[in-house]
Design an enzyme around this catalytic site. Structure first.
Site, PDB file in Angstrom:
ATOM      1  N   HIS A 166       0.820  -1.205   0.000  1.00 49.90           N
ATOM      2  CA  HIS A 166       0.000   0.000   0.000  1.00 49.90           C
ATOM      3  C   HIS A 166       0.858   1.260   0.000  1.00 49.90           C
ATOM      4  CE1 HIS A 166      -3.625  -2.292   0.624  1.00 49.90           C
ATOM      5  NE2 HIS A 166      -3.095  -2.894   1.685  1.00 49.90           N
ATOM      6  N   CYS A 232       0.224   2.096  -5.620  1.00 49.31           N
ATOM      7  CA  CYS A 232      -0.676   3.015  -6.317  1.00 49.31           C
ATOM      8  C   CYS A 232      -0.071   4.411  -6.430  1.00 49.31           C
ATOM      9  CB  CYS A 232      -2.017   3.092  -5.594  1.00 49.31           C
ATOM     10  SG  CYS A 232      -3.058   1.653  -5.872  1.00 49.31           S
TER      11      CYS A 232
END
Length: 258
Positions: A166, A232
């Site tokens: 993440h 991301c």
């Protein structure tokens, strides 16, 4: 000479754009057999209509770079062409670690990743793909944990090993918050359960829209041992709790011991 109308002047550009769009559609269809990426902080969602920084930077450009960029301070991260190969190694490569024929339960696995430049020292869990082919991510309750795709080679063995993490959670920055800072020549260390330590050297880094993810470049076969780190990036959609882009780091095995 008769003056051309605005439509006549625009026609060549429209034909080029239409041709490229057709090529892109065919390539996306061909790559659909590989896993797709998952969000770094939630479930995968369609990219929003707002242009990403990458799209804005390339507005009006029909040709993307033929290779993945090196990254580095002050250098924008942009995507390469979908048909571009992985970037060339930054340093001499070493031969892969021979794979074992052991059962899954006793197969070596990566257990820890260290990236000195961005102060990452994190455990590695395992992630798989769901029925729709979406690659899972570590639990959001463990923001410092990374995830090794079990369908990829063990780091150090022949082929591209894939590890994701993440970039952020609802509580703040996560393990790969600074992944975009890596550049060609930086080092990544992956520790394995069999006591072997592998060092990978970054060869390139890109930021690509999730709607045009470079599936073949990330998951395709390679002639040596490589590593892919994914998180991301781009614009965060608060409503969908998702980002529009992916940051992908490419690295090649440059040292092994143990």
């Amino acid at each position: 000479m008769t003056e051309q109308t605005p439509m006549q002047r625009a026609l060549p550009g429209l034909l080029i754009a239409g041709s490229l769009g057709g090529v892109g559609l065919v390539m996306v269809s061909m790559l659909s057999l590989w896993p797709t990426t998952e969000e770094a902080s939630g479930s995968l969602a369609a990219a929003q209509d707002t242009p990403t920084q990458v799209e804005v930077a390339n507005a009006g450009a029909f040709v993307l770079p033929a290779t993945v960029g090196p990254g580095g301070k002050g250098i924008p991260l942009t995507p390469a062409r979908l048909d571009a190969p992985p970037p060339l190694p930054a340093v001499p490569v070493v031969s892969p670690i021979p794979s074992t024929k052991a059962k899954a339960a006793t197969r070596p696995r990566p257990i820890r990743i260290k990236i000195p430049k961005i102060k990452v020292n994190a455990p590695i869990g395992a992630v798989t793909v769901d029925r729709k082919g979406k690659l899972g991510t570590p639990p959001l309750t463990r923001p410092n944990q990374t995830g090794w795709f079990k369908g990829s080679p063990v780091p150090g063995e022949l082929g591209p090993s894939v590890i994701n993490g993440h970039v952020s959670t609802r509580k703040g920055p996560a393990v790969f918050d600074r992944l975009r800072e890596l550049a060609k020549g930086d080092q990544i260390y992956v520790y394995r359960s069999d006591g072997k330590v592998t060092r990978f050297t970054v060869s390139g880094i890109e930021q690509a829209s999730k709607s045009t993810f470079p599936t073949s470049r990330v998951y395709g076969n390679t002639s040596n041992a490589q590593l892919r780190l994914i998180t991301c990036g781009g614009v965060f959609n608060k409503t969908a709790h998702s980002y529009t882009d992916n940051i992908v780091v490419y690295a090649t095995l440059s040292k092994k011991k143990g």
